[in-house]
Design an enzyme around this catalytic site. Structure first.
Site, PDB file in Angstrom:
ATOM      1  N   SER A  87       0.111   1.662  -0.544  1.00  0.00           N
ATOM      2  CA  SER A  87      -1.266   2.165  -0.493  1.00  0.00           C
ATOM      3  C   SER A  87      -1.375   3.642  -0.859  1.00  0.00           C
ATOM      4  CB  SER A  87      -1.865   1.937   0.903  1.00  0.00           C
ATOM      5  OG  SER A  87      -1.159   2.693   1.886  1.00  0.00           O
TER       6      SER A  87
ATOM      7  N   LYS B 215       0.444   6.346   0.573  1.00  0.00           N
ATOM      8  CA  LYS B 215       0.611   7.305   1.669  1.00  0.00           C
ATOM      9  C   LYS B 215       1.529   8.461   1.266  1.00  0.00           C
ATOM     10  CE  LYS B 215       2.315   4.373   4.558  1.00  0.00           C
ATOM     11  NZ  LYS B 215       2.392   3.283   3.547  1.00  0.00           N
TER      12      LYS B 215
ATOM     13  N   GLU C  77       7.326   8.616   6.480  1.00  0.00           N
ATOM     14  CA  GLU C  77       7.846   7.414   7.152  1.00  0.00           C
ATOM     15  C   GLU C  77       7.928   7.609   8.667  1.00  0.00           C
ATOM     16  OE1 GLU C  77       7.988   4.724   5.637  1.00  0.00           O
ATOM     17  OE2 GLU C  77       8.140   5.296   3.529  1.00  0.00           O
TER      18      GLU C  77
ATOM     19  N   CYS D 196      -4.566  -6.241  -2.482  1.00  0.00           N
ATOM     20  CA  CYS D 196      -3.928  -7.511  -2.141  1.00  0.00           C
ATOM     21  C   CYS D 196      -3.382  -8.174  -3.410  1.00  0.00           C
ATOM     22  CB  CYS D 196      -4.925  -8.430  -1.453  1.00  0.00           C
ATOM     23  SG  CYS D 196      -4.238 -10.053  -0.994  1.00  0.00           S
TER      24      CYS D 196
ATOM     25  N   CYS E  46      -5.518 -13.049   3.364  1.00  0.00           N
ATOM     26  CA  CYS E  46      -4.271 -13.575   2.800  1.00  0.00           C
ATOM     27  C   CYS E  46      -3.037 -13.263   3.634  1.00  0.00           C
ATOM     28  CB  CYS E  46      -4.057 -13.021   1.388  1.00  0.00           C
ATOM     29  SG  CYS E  46      -5.354 -13.508   0.212  1.00  0.00           S
TER      30      CYS E  46
END
Length: 202
Positions: A20, A22, A90, A146, A181
């Site tokens: 995404s 980050k 992280e 997705c 999903c």
């Protein structure tokens, strides 16, 4: 000993699923701080050696040199207290002690920018990021796409492997999924497909 500066510190958290952006956003903010001639230090957990042993690396291959630490406590031991901006990537691999460390750094007048997963492969809150959100002055929620339907994805789908909470991997083991999903855990069909493909390749 902490050096208390005249600056007001704060905590920024960048959270979301894998793929995404980050780390990309973390790197962007740290580079802007460097352009502003601020003292910047960057840390990453030793367990994350997917792309580099001494850099934070986005899936888009943006890179920034970082110090590698075995635990959040090591950040306090190794930091130059003259630093004005501290980046931590992280965060989900750092453990609950990161909350105290981030608070201590912010209280000493530093801008602390933390990036990490906020949910695990079962869709549950992934400590310590959810607790960091409660202490943060700024929160950025990133979304992926997705791979199944193209809708905004907030989940990280584990495709195969262990059912341990922490399993380091990339596109070969994880993919982004939307709410519809997402299948909490490891999808049985995906596991079967992987095993079948492996057999055919040997």
């Amino acid at each position: 000993m902490d050096i208390i500066t005249g600056n007001v510190g704060w905590i920024e958290v960048i959270c979301g699923p894998m793929f995404s952006g980050k780390s990309e956003e973390l790197i962007r903010r740290l580079r802007r701080a460097m352009i502003a001639r601020k003292r910047v230090e960057v840390f990453k957990p030793a367990i994350d050696d997917r792309y580099s042993s001494d850099e934070i690396v986005s899936h888009g291959d943006s890179r920034l040199h970082s110090q590698v630490v075995a635990s959040a406590a090591e950040i306090v031991e190794r930091i130059d207290w003259r630093s004005e901006v501290v980046g931590i990537d992280e965060a989900n691999f750092m453990g609950p002690q990161l909350i105290e460390v981030a608070q201590r750094l912010a209280d000493s007048g530093k801008q602390v920018i933390v990036a990490g997963l906020d949910t695990d492969y079962l869709g549950r809150p992934f400590a310590p990021v959810p607790d960091l959100l409660a202490h943060a002055e700024s929160i950025t929620k990133t979304l992926a796409i997705c791979v199944r339907c193209g809708n905004p994805a907030k989940h990280t789908q584990r495709l195969r492997g262990s059912d341990d909470l922490i399993v380091v991997g990339a596109a070969d083991m994880y993919e982004a999924r939307c709410r519809r999903c997402f299948e909490p855990g490891i999808p049985k069909q995906q596991e079967m497909d992987f095993v079948r493909a492996k057999r055919q390749g040997t």
